[in-house]
Design an enzyme around this catalytic site. Structure first.
Site, PDB file in Angstrom:
ATOM      1  N   ASP A 108      -1.114 -18.121   9.984  1.00  0.00           N
ATOM      2  CA  ASP A 108      -0.076 -17.294   9.287  1.00  0.00           C
ATOM      3  C   ASP A 108       0.348 -18.239   8.036  1.00  0.00           C
ATOM      4  O   ASP A 108      -0.203 -19.351   7.852  1.00  0.00           O
ATOM      5  CB  ASP A 108       1.381 -17.548  10.446  1.00  0.00           C
ATOM      6  CG  ASP A 108       2.477 -16.779   9.618  1.00  0.00           C
ATOM      7  OD1 ASP A 108       2.322 -15.849   9.217  1.00  0.00           O
ATOM      8  OD2 ASP A 108       3.479 -17.417   9.787  1.00  0.00           O
ATOM      9  N   SER A 109       1.276 -17.662   7.193  1.00  0.00           N
ATOM     10  CA  SER A 109       1.560 -18.337   6.219  1.00  0.00           C
ATOM     11  C   SER A 109       2.499 -19.615   6.525  1.00  0.00           C
ATOM     12  O   SER A 109       2.758 -20.587   5.693  1.00  0.00           O
ATOM     13  CB  SER A 109       2.591 -17.573   5.237  1.00  0.00           C
ATOM     14  OG  SER A 109       3.744 -16.713   5.993  1.00  0.00           O
ATOM     15  N   GLY A 138       5.292 -13.540   1.491  1.00  0.00           N
ATOM     16  CA  GLY A 138       5.663 -12.114   1.230  1.00  0.00           C
ATOM     17  C   GLY A 138       6.081 -11.783  -0.203  1.00  0.00           C
ATOM     18  O   GLY A 138       6.136 -10.772  -0.560  1.00  0.00           O
ATOM     19  N   CYS A 197       0.122 -12.685  10.630  1.00  0.00           N
ATOM     20  CA  CYS A 197       1.038 -12.731   9.745  1.00  0.00           C
ATOM     21  C   CYS A 197       1.088 -11.396   9.007  1.00  0.00           C
ATOM     22  O   CYS A 197      -0.077 -10.810   8.827  1.00  0.00           O
ATOM     23  CB  CYS A 197       0.288 -13.626   8.614  1.00  0.00           C
ATOM     24  SG  CYS A 197       1.352 -13.585   6.995  1.00  0.00           S
ATOM     25  N   GLU A 216      12.831 -20.138   8.755  1.00  0.00           N
ATOM     26  CA  GLU A 216      12.427 -21.089   8.431  1.00  0.00           C
ATOM     27  C   GLU A 216      13.520 -22.723   8.412  1.00  0.00           C
ATOM     28  O   GLU A 216      12.828 -23.669   8.675  1.00  0.00           O
ATOM     29  CB  GLU A 216      11.399 -21.253   7.429  1.00  0.00           C
ATOM     30  CG  GLU A 216      10.159 -20.230   7.370  1.00  0.00           C
ATOM     31  CD  GLU A 216       8.797 -20.945   7.612  1.00  0.00           C
ATOM     32  OE1 GLU A 216       8.568 -22.337   7.454  1.00  0.00           O
ATOM     33  OE2 GLU A 216       7.874 -20.208   8.098  1.00  0.00           O
ATOM     34  N   CYS A 228       7.069  -8.491  10.606  1.00  0.00           N
ATOM     35  CA  CYS A 228       6.706  -9.870   9.991  1.00  0.00           C
ATOM     36  C   CYS A 228       6.838 -10.934  11.338  1.00  0.00           C
ATOM     37  O   CYS A 228       7.953 -10.754  11.923  1.00  0.00           O
ATOM     38  CB  CYS A 228       7.881 -10.368   9.005  1.00  0.00           C
ATOM     39  SG  CYS A 228       7.898 -12.144   8.656  1.00  0.00           S
ATOM     40  N   THR A 229       5.969 -11.760  11.267  1.00  0.00           N
ATOM     41  CA  THR A 229       6.029 -12.451  12.708  1.00  0.00           C
ATOM     42  C   THR A 229       6.971 -13.495  12.665  1.00  0.00           C
ATOM     43  O   THR A 229       7.473 -14.353  13.747  1.00  0.00           O
ATOM     44  CB  THR A 229       4.718 -13.196  12.899  1.00  0.00           C
ATOM     45  OG1 THR A 229       4.241 -13.782  11.596  1.00  0.00           O
ATOM     46  CG2 THR A 229       3.517 -12.257  13.240  1.00  0.00           C
ATOM     47  N   HIS A 230       7.900 -13.782  11.641  1.00  0.00           N
ATOM     48  CA  HIS A 230       8.824 -14.481  11.572  1.00  0.00           C
ATOM     49  C   HIS A 230      10.399 -13.751  12.429  1.00  0.00           C
ATOM     50  O   HIS A 230      11.200 -14.511  12.777  1.00  0.00           O
ATOM     51  CB  HIS A 230       9.483 -15.091  10.229  1.00  0.00           C
ATOM     52  CG  HIS A 230       8.693 -16.293   9.504  1.00  0.00           C
ATOM     53  ND1 HIS A 230       7.400 -15.936   9.110  1.00  0.00           N
ATOM     54  CD2 HIS A 230       8.844 -17.502   9.302  1.00  0.00           C
ATOM     55  CE1 HIS A 230       6.861 -16.951   8.688  1.00  0.00           C
ATOM     56  NE2 HIS A 230       7.829 -18.118   8.654  1.00  0.00           N
TER      57      HIS A 230
END
Ligand code: DGL
Length: 271
Positions: free
Chosen positions: A10-11, A43, A73, A152, A186-188
């Site tokens: 992932d990023s 993104g 991601c 984050e 989005c995986t976040h």
């Protein structure tokens, strides 16, 4: 049977929502995770840059003898899946296909919402995939660029006034439009599930793309007879492009447990 590890990237940290699910579903599998924490977020970047970064991420992962790669991601899955699939001789799986299928199955009123990064929304990947199988479904999409920095920075808990305000502002059009299914593209975003769920209400189904991707990977590996041998306990190793210490602290939030495994910093520009 195949005891080689699965590579996941992932990023940044978001892909850990998929790793948590993979570890739960496939406890015998070894996982090599790369989080490009030094260059997150992807993104808002151009397609060319995302593809360049994704190629480097995969080149690093391929220094291990892997059986498959999981793009955990949304941004890379919607922007670079074709390129990465064409360039690699092992399966490469992204998050779009399983999440699009889950959304099409979940909706009752044919109104599906999609939120993601700017690159994900720009790609139109979900609209194309959903239109193939269910052209009657209407997809309403919007980028939510403030969600990744909020997550984050640990600003995703119920009661966080900043996070709740941003969620309300981004999601108001979806609530007004009456979508009954919302793809967290989005995986976040799964970390914001409580706030998003409170805002959208219990009748709206939230699709977690990391989880649906992990479910699909588990099925693929089973169908291919490519799971690791019975009775094994899988090990996970984590690699990042920025400080390993910062990663361990925040990763425990995504994985919902302490990170005791090794975390190593790599110079991703070398790949
Ligand atoms: N985890 C990434 C995704 O799923 C978002 C973060 C970024 O913008 O790099 O799209």
């Amino acid at each position: 049977m195949d005891n080689r590890p699965i590579g996941v990237f992932d990023s940044g940290l978001g892909g850990l929502t998929a790793v948590r699910e993979l570890q739960r579903l496939l406890p015998g599998e070894d996982i090599i995770y790369f989080g490009d924490t030094g260059r997150v977020p992807y993104g808002g970047r151009s397609k060319d840059t995302i593809i360049r970064y994704a190629r480097q991420d995969v080149a690093f992962l391929r220094t291990f003898d892997l059986k498959a790669i999981v793009i955990a991601c949304g941004t890379v899955s919607t922007t670079a899946l074709d390129v990465l699939t064409a360039e690699n001789d092992i399966p490469v799986w992204g998050v779009v296909e399983p999440a699009a299928r889950a959304a099409a199955q979940a909706t009752r009123n044919g109104k599906v919402g999609l939120i993601g990064t700017q690159a994900t929304i720009r790609s139109g990947a979900y609209e194309r995939r959903i239109a193939q199988g269910a052209p009657q479904i209407r997809v309403m999409a919007a980028a939510c660029p403030l969600f990744v920095p909020l997550v984050e920075n640990g600003r995703f808990r119920r009661g966080d006034i900043v996070a709740e305000t941003v969620v309300g502002e981004y999601l108001e059009p979806f609530r007004t439009a009456g979508v009954d299914t919302l793809v967290l593209g989005c995986t976040h975003y799964p970390l914001l599930t409580e706030i998003i769920g409170d805002y959208m209400g219990p009748e709206v189904t939230l699709i977690d793309v990391g989880r649906t991707c992990a479910d699909a990977v588990a099925r693929h590996l089973t169908d291919m007879d490519a799971l690791s041998g019975p009775g094994r306990t899988g090990e996970s190793r984590y690699y990042v492009s920025d400080s390993a210490e910062d990663f361990s602290r925040l990763a425990s939030v995504f994985l919902r447990r302490d990170v005791e495994e090794s975390v190593t910093q790599v110079d991703i520009w070398k790949y």
